[in-house]
Design a protein around this motif. Structure first.
Motif, PDB file in Angstrom:
ATOM      1  N   ILE A 168      16.412 -34.376  -8.943  1.00 35.42           N
ATOM      2  CA  ILE A 168      17.437 -34.946  -9.818  1.00 35.42           C
ATOM      3  C   ILE A 168      17.344 -34.196 -11.143  1.00 35.42           C
ATOM      4  N   ILE A 169      18.346 -33.377 -11.426  1.00 35.59           N
ATOM      5  CA  ILE A 169      18.274 -32.397 -12.506  1.00 35.59           C
ATOM      6  C   ILE A 169      19.255 -32.766 -13.625  1.00 35.59           C
ATOM      7  N   PRO A 170      18.814 -32.753 -14.874  1.00 27.74           N
ATOM      8  CA  PRO A 170      19.750 -33.002 -15.982  1.00 27.74           C
ATOM      9  C   PRO A 170      20.933 -32.038 -15.903  1.00 27.74           C
ATOM     10  N   HIS A 173      20.733 -28.662 -17.596  1.00 25.84           N
ATOM     11  CA  HIS A 173      19.568 -27.839 -17.266  1.00 25.84           C
ATOM     12  C   HIS A 173      20.027 -26.533 -16.607  1.00 25.84           C
ATOM     13  N   ALA A 228      13.194 -43.480 -13.712  1.00 21.97           N
ATOM     14  CA  ALA A 228      13.097 -42.024 -13.618  1.00 21.97           C
ATOM     15  C   ALA A 228      14.453 -41.384 -13.916  1.00 21.97           C
ATOM     16  N   TYR A 229      15.511 -41.980 -13.416  1.00 19.59           N
ATOM     17  CA  TYR A 229      16.856 -41.467 -13.662  1.00 19.59           C
ATOM     18  C   TYR A 229      17.181 -41.470 -15.161  1.00 19.59           C
ATOM     19  N   THR A 232      15.522 -38.686 -16.845  1.00 16.71           N
ATOM     20  CA  THR A 232      16.144 -37.415 -16.492  1.00 16.71           C
ATOM     21  C   THR A 232      17.400 -37.171 -17.322  1.00 16.71           C
ATOM     22  N   THR A 233      18.199 -38.203 -17.519  1.00 17.92           N
ATOM     23  CA  THR A 233      19.421 -38.035 -18.317  1.00 17.92           C
ATOM     24  C   THR A 233      19.112 -37.665 -19.764  1.00 17.92           C
ATOM     25  N   GLY A 237      12.624 -34.405 -17.989  1.00 14.80           N
ATOM     26  CA  GLY A 237      12.120 -33.606 -16.883  1.00 14.80           C
ATOM     27  C   GLY A 237      13.048 -33.688 -15.695  1.00 14.80           C
ATOM     28  N   ILE A 238      12.638 -33.051 -14.604  1.00 14.50           N
ATOM     29  CA  ILE A 238      13.361 -33.116 -13.328  1.00 14.50           C
ATOM     30  C   ILE A 238      12.654 -34.136 -12.448  1.00 14.50           C
ATOM     31  N   ALA A 239      13.399 -35.066 -11.915  1.00 15.92           N
ATOM     32  CA  ALA A 239      12.801 -36.110 -11.082  1.00 15.92           C
ATOM     33  C   ALA A 239      12.833 -35.704  -9.614  1.00 15.92           C
ATOM     34  N   VAL A 253      23.534 -36.143 -14.298  1.00 15.17           N
ATOM     35  CA  VAL A 253      22.588 -35.337 -13.538  1.00 15.17           C
ATOM     36  C   VAL A 253      23.301 -34.702 -12.347  1.00 15.17           C
TER      37      VAL A 253
END
Length: 305
Positions: A168-170, A173, A228-229, A232-233, A237-239, A253
């Protein structure tokens, strides 16, 4: 000898006191004492002896205790069976589950079970796999859903579902700008990661990185996907979570399935190997296993997606 004698005897043995037992049974102490004397006369044996700190069972009392419990159990079971003949299966089912796909699986099973047994009530507890296992082994919950890996000692388990792991990537990013719905694990290696809090899960993720000759840069461990989400927003970091995390995500994300290696999260239905399930629990356990035997993994895939 009547069933009330059995009930009185067991209550006194459990409470260790005629006074406390009388209070629990909502009767006066003299009639209770008289009932036990009648029982002892019929058995021609003393069942209790007074000690400095209350009552203790005699040798005859210990022996009689074994039979008394069996008699009460048979009596209770017969009443339940007759009531179920008239009203149907009833009672309360205590379940425990992890996040991810497990709630969807469980909701589907309960919906099906409820149609057949409308009088059953449910109490569902949610936590990580380690906590679910503890609750099942201690008897707080009869049946649980956990994720692999787990120590099989003391548990009966069955793999019921698999799903891939995702990153799960911002959305701002650099990796979010790459095309495609998959991402190789090695591309995550330079970045800080947010992973599930379970201890065995960290070891599993670290093993993924071993062929890359590096260790993952784990900045945070979270028990719940929603937390975690949110991190990430904010670009923390990347979850890394099972793919079902996508259902909790609305914006901010991008999601990529992790490949090379292709890794998956397995969900396992578990119960205690050393404790019998209640009738309700046994019926629920058997239903899920029969559904699995009939339709195999395709059934579970359809219930979640």
């Amino acid at each position: 000898m009547e069933l009330r004698h059995i009930r009185y005897f067991l209550t006194i043995a459990e409470e260790g006191s005629f006074t406390k037992a009388a209070e629990k049974l909502c009767i006066a102490q003299p009639p209770l004492s008289r009932q036990i004397r009648d029982l002892e006369e019929e058995l021609n044996a003393r069942l209790f002896v007074r000690k400095a700190r209350g009552l203790a069972l005699t040798e005859a009392g210990e022996r009689f205790m074994q039979y008394a419990r069996r008699i009460k159990q048979l009596s209770d079971q017969s009443m339940e069976d007759i009531r179920e003949m008239r009203e149907g299966l009833n009672g309360r089912l205590y379940l425990a589950t992890v996040e991810g796909s497990a709630p969807s699986l469980l909701a589907n099973w309960i919906a099906i079970f409820k149609k057949k047994y409308p009088l059953v009530e449910y109490e569902v507890w949610n936590g990580n796999s380690d906590d679910v296992i503890k609750r099942v082994l201690s008897g707080l919950n009869e049946i649980g859903i956990i994720t692999l890996p787990y120590d099989e000692e003391g548990l009966d388990g069955r793999l019921i579902y698999n799903e891939p792991w995702v990153a799960i990537i911002p959305e701002d990013h650099p990796l979010a700008k790459e095309k495609g719905d998959k991402i190789e694990l090695k591309k995550l290696a330079p970045y800080e990661l947010i992973i599930p809090s379970r201890r065995s899960r960290r070891k599993e993720i670290e093993k993924w990185f071993e062929p890359l000759n590096c260790e993952p840069r784990i900045i945070c461990r979270m028990a719940h996907m929603l937390n975690a989400y949110e991190l990430t927003t904010k670009g923390v970091g990347i979850a890394i979570y099972p793919a079902s995390a996508a259902r909790y995500i609305s914006k901010g994300v991008v999601i990529r399935q992790i490949t090379k290696p292709d890794v998956s999260a397995g969900y396992v239905l578990v119960k205690s190997a050393g404790r019998d399930l209640s009738k309700v629990g046994e019926a629920f356990w058997n239903m899920v296993n029969e559904m699995y035997d009939k339709d195999n993994a395709s059934f579970y895939q359809n219930t979640v997606l």
